[in-house]
Scaffold this motif. Structure first.
Motif, PDB file in Angstrom:
ATOM      1  N   TYR A 107      16.712  25.364  53.824  1.00 46.31           N
ATOM      2  CA  TYR A 107      18.081  25.823  54.039  1.00 46.31           C
ATOM      3  C   TYR A 107      19.061  24.791  53.499  1.00 46.31           C
ATOM      4  N   VAL A 108      20.097  25.274  52.810  1.00 49.89           N
ATOM      5  CA  VAL A 108      21.098  24.399  52.203  1.00 49.89           C
ATOM      6  C   VAL A 108      22.472  24.980  52.498  1.00 49.89           C
ATOM      7  N   GLY A 109      23.428  24.103  52.783  1.00 51.09           N
ATOM      8  CA  GLY A 109      24.781  24.577  53.006  1.00 51.09           C
ATOM      9  C   GLY A 109      25.747  23.435  53.209  1.00 51.09           C
ATOM     10  N   MET A 114      27.434  18.599  52.517  1.00 51.59           N
ATOM     11  CA  MET A 114      26.229  19.372  52.256  1.00 51.59           C
ATOM     12  C   MET A 114      25.070  18.842  53.094  1.00 51.59           C
ATOM     13  N   ILE A 115      24.280  19.770  53.643  1.00 52.91           N
ATOM     14  CA  ILE A 115      23.087  19.406  54.385  1.00 52.91           C
ATOM     15  C   ILE A 115      21.903  20.207  53.857  1.00 52.91           C
ATOM     16  N   LEU A 151      22.202  28.843  53.471  1.00 52.67           N
ATOM     17  CA  LEU A 151      21.423  29.713  52.587  1.00 52.67           C
ATOM     18  C   LEU A 151      19.959  29.313  52.638  1.00 52.67           C
ATOM     19  N   GLU A 152      19.075  30.299  52.724  1.00 53.00           N
ATOM     20  CA  GLU A 152      17.642  30.029  52.663  1.00 53.00           C
ATOM     21  C   GLU A 152      17.243  30.148  51.191  1.00 53.00           C
ATOM     22  N   LEU A 169      16.025  17.231  58.635  1.00 59.66           N
ATOM     23  CA  LEU A 169      17.426  17.375  58.257  1.00 59.66           C
ATOM     24  C   LEU A 169      17.808  16.195  57.383  1.00 59.66           C
ATOM     25  N   ALA A 170      18.399  16.464  56.231  1.00 61.50           N
ATOM     26  CA  ALA A 170      18.954  15.421  55.362  1.00 61.50           C
ATOM     27  C   ALA A 170      20.446  15.676  55.246  1.00 61.50           C
ATOM     28  N   HIS A 171      21.236  14.636  55.504  1.00 56.64           N
ATOM     29  CA  HIS A 171      22.684  14.774  55.394  1.00 56.64           C
ATOM     30  C   HIS A 171      23.288  13.469  54.883  1.00 56.64           C
TER      31      HIS A 171
END
Length: 103
Positions: free
Chosen positions: A32-34, A4-5, A25-26, A59-61
């Motif tokens: 945005y998440v996906g 997930m990011i 997905l917005e 960006l967070a991952h």
């Protein structure tokens, strides 16, 4: 393996927002998440950082560290992640001030 990011993209061009919605997905405006592979994540981030000139993108991952995630930033209005004894903290500028201890 997919993970997930989360991408936050503020004041970026509409074509970039459209490109992000092809993969993520917005969930709220500009957030945005996906779940994508590392290759797709890196390609999306390359597109985001190339277009974030006057805006801000984060960006967070997932990462193998104490906090369990890593941050990347792009754009001119960005806050800067800094390493503080293995923890990521955020440094930011106020009007007329230099970045506090960016090392």
């Amino acid at each position: 393996m997919s993970s997930m990011i989360v991408i936050s993209a503020t004041a970026v061009p509409d074509h970039l927002r459209g490109a992000l919605t092809r993969w993520l997905l917005e969930v709220t405006p500009e957030l945005y998440v996906g779940t994508v592979s590392a290759k797709v994540r890196d390609e999306l981030w390359a597109a985001v950082s190339a277009c974030a000139d006057e805006g801000l993108a984060v960006l967070a991952h997932p990462a193998d560290n104490e906090q369990g995630f890593q941050l990347r930033t792009a754009g001119t209005r960005r806050r800067t992640p800094i390493d503080f004894d293995g923890l990521t903290l955020i440094a930011f500028r106020r009007e007329g001030q230099e970045l506090a201890n960016p090392t």
